[in-house]
Design a protein around this motif. Structure first.
Motif, short mmCIF file in Angstrom:
data_model
loop_
_atom_site.label_atom_id
_atom_site.label_comp_id
_atom_site.label_asym_id
_atom_site.label_seq_id
_atom_site.Cartn_x
_atom_site.Cartn_y
_atom_site.Cartn_z
N VAL A 39 6.73 -7.92 4.95
CA VAL A 39 7.18 -9.29 4.67
C VAL A 39 7.45 -9.48 3.18
O VAL A 39 8.49 -10.02 2.78
CB VAL A 39 6.13 -10.31 5.17
CG1 VAL A 39 6.47 -11.71 4.67
CG2 VAL A 39 6.05 -10.29 6.68
N ASN A 40 6.51 -9.05 2.35
CA ASN A 40 6.64 -9.24 0.91
C ASN A 40 7.84 -8.49 0.35
O ASN A 40 8.68 -9.05 -0.38
CB ASN A 40 5.36 -8.78 0.21
CG ASN A 40 5.44 -8.92 -1.29
OD1 ASN A 40 5.36 -10.01 -1.84
ND2 ASN A 40 5.56 -7.80 -1.99
N ASN A 41 7.95 -7.22 0.68
CA ASN A 41 9.02 -6.40 0.09
C ASN A 41 10.39 -6.74 0.64
O ASN A 41 11.39 -6.69 -0.09
CB ASN A 41 8.71 -4.91 0.30
CG ASN A 41 7.54 -4.45 -0.55
OD1 ASN A 41 6.67 -5.23 -0.92
ND2 ASN A 41 7.52 -3.18 -0.87
N MET A 42 10.45 -7.09 1.93
CA MET A 42 11.74 -7.51 2.48
C MET A 42 12.22 -8.77 1.78
O MET A 42 13.41 -8.90 1.44
CB MET A 42 11.61 -7.75 3.99
CG MET A 42 12.94 -7.94 4.70
SD MET A 42 13.92 -6.41 4.71
CE MET A 42 15.46 -7.02 5.41
N GLY A 43 11.31 -9.70 1.58
CA GLY A 43 11.66 -10.92 0.86
C GLY A 43 12.12 -10.65 -0.55
O GLY A 43 13.11 -11.22 -1.03
N MET A 44 11.42 -9.74 -1.25
CA MET A 44 11.81 -9.39 -2.61
C MET A 44 13.20 -8.77 -2.66
O MET A 44 14.01 -9.09 -3.53
CB MET A 44 10.78 -8.42 -3.21
CG MET A 44 9.42 -9.05 -3.46
SD MET A 44 8.18 -7.83 -3.96
CE MET A 44 8.82 -7.32 -5.55
#
Length: 459
Positions: free
Chosen positions: A128-133
């Motif tokens: 979730v975090n890296n996809m958003g970034m």
């Protein structure tokens, strides 16, 4: 225990190039069909430092000057330094429990402490975090190169400003070209150490931004066109006190790099080097953060915007202002492009471990490797093109997933203490990390929700 006292990770017998297998471990030295080892002899110290530093210094660098406007120079700089030391402690905890449990990935040490659910929770958070970034990075690249429109105001991108409006410098085409020319080749590597040169260039581009900002600020300070900025915050009422806390999430999440620490550590020929690598990277990033925050706030003062890059869209009050603006924006766009593969690397590994937990290592299955890579790049591109407001959505996920990865999970592993190695200091520090992370997330979520409510109300 300091990070300097960490023992080296135990390698399997059979030489320094022996492979470590784990479903989320990157490609390591492989035994070829003739029984000989490949040419990879372990990642270098400088390469590891640049890769970890690039993981840290992403888009967040542009938000730090605004924290100086809120906190003032003295509290702002002290907070940047404090969070750097806190990050070192959380990484030390993570690596120490990895050594004790012989885990070679973040997911592995979470699984060692909390079982399969713990591993899956970590993998979901990184996804979730890296996809958003990655989506936000693409949006930023599109805004800088092709321009953007906000509140019926169009901000020209660099290419549009140089050549006028054409089909080939439209947002969709520019991002497609960036994906095919930059992202596809760089995300095709199976070892994180293969990105050491692009990571070094990424750090250099961040330094270019700092140097130009510092140069402009010093020139204007000497000719008397700007004054020294505030050293401490303005506190006039309760609202101004609450406003101080909105700067906390930005600084707390500025050093998140934990999802790539194991990948870098696994590729080192001498794993005891992880100590100076982490310390050197944090020191380098702290210098960049402090210099950026200080000189940008000195240059723009109370006019510093939430994204300081937007301040470089107007006349700077010196000769060659437009040229310097373009250099700053181009260097930052290039920096973001080269950070993207480092974030992508951890995303691909953790998503593969989440979807295919029992499959062979990703590095040994070219079809699965290509399928996940193409799918993630395609989703990022489509989201950046058709859903540019996704920035608002991922402010919420970033406020939760990022602090979990950086502080809550390492602290929870320490409090769980599956191997009985935690000290009283570790437990106190872990409790403090969790409180700070929860508070930071609550403030960020409230601030984002309030901002969205105000936008909908105005609309």
């Amino acid at each position: 225990m300091a990070i300097g006292s960490l023992p080296p990770i135990e390698r399997k017998e059979g030489g320094k190039n022996e492979e470590i297998r784990d479903e989320t471990t990157p490609l390591l030295p492989i035994i070829q069909e003739n029984g000989e080892f490949s040419e990879f002899n372990g990642a270098s110290f400088p390469g590891a430092v640049f890769n970890l530093s690039t993981t840290i210094v992403g888009a967040g660098i542009m938000a730090l000057p605004a924290t100086m406007k809120v906190l003032g120079l003295v509290p702002g700089i002290l907070m940047i330094i404090f969070v750097a030391f806190l990050t070192e402690s959380s990484v030390e905890m993570l690596i120490r429990f990895s050594r004790a449990g012989k885990a070679t990935s973040y997911g592995g040490v979470m699984g060692d402490a909390f079982g399969r659910c713990g591993r899956m929770l970590l993998q979901i958070s990184v996804t979730v975090n890296n996809m958003g970034m990655m989506i936000v990075y693409m949006i930023i690249i599109g805004d800088v190169l092709s321009g953007t429109s906000s509140s019926s105001i169009h901000h020209s991108g660099i290419l549009e400003g140089w050549f006028g409006e054409h089909w080939w410098n439209s947002r969709a085409f520019v991002l497609l070209a960036t994906t095919l020319i930059v992202f596809v080749p760089l995300t095709s590597f199976k070892r994180v150490d293969s990105l050491r040169y692009t990571s070094a260039l990424s750090v250099a581009l961040a330094v270019v931004f700092v140097v130009i900002t510092a140069g402009i600020a010093i020139i204007k300070l000497l000719n008397g066109s700007i004054l020294m900025p505030r050293l401490f915050p303005k506190i006039s009422d309760l609202a101004s006190v609450w406003n101080l806390f909105t700067a906390v999430p930005v600084v707390v999440t500025a050093y998140i790099c934990h999802f790539n620490v194991h990948s870098i550590d696994n590729e080192l020929e001498d794993s005891s080097q992880i100590r100076p690598i982490v310390q050197t990277s944090l020191a380098l990033c702290s210098i960049v953060y402090i210099a950026t925050s200080f000189f940008a706030f000195l240059l723009f003062g109370d006019s510093t915007l939430d994204d300081v890059l937007a301040n470089f869209d107007s006349y700077l009050g010196i000769s060659y202002s437009s040229i310097l603006n373009d250099i700053v924006r181009v260097s930052y766009a290039g920096h973001i492009m080269l950070v993207f593969p480092m974030i992508f690397f951890a995303l691909r590994l953790n998503l593969d471990g989440l979807i295919f937990p029992l499959a062979s290592p990703l590095s040994s299955d070219n079809r699965r490797f290509a399928f996940i890579t193409v799918t993630l790049l395609s989703l990022s591109y489509l989201a950046a093109i058709f859903v540019p407001s996704i920035w608002d959505a991922f402010q919420f996920t970033g406020a939760t997933a990022a602090v979990c990865i950086g502080f809550i999970f390492p602290a929870a592993i320490t409090l769980r203490d599956p191997h009985g190695i935690a000290t009283n200091r570790d437990r106190i520090l872990s409790a403090f990390m969790i409180v700070l992370a929860v508070f930071s997330s609550a403030v960020a979520i409230y601030s984002d929700a309030h901002s969205l409510f105000q936008k909908s109300k105005e609309a």
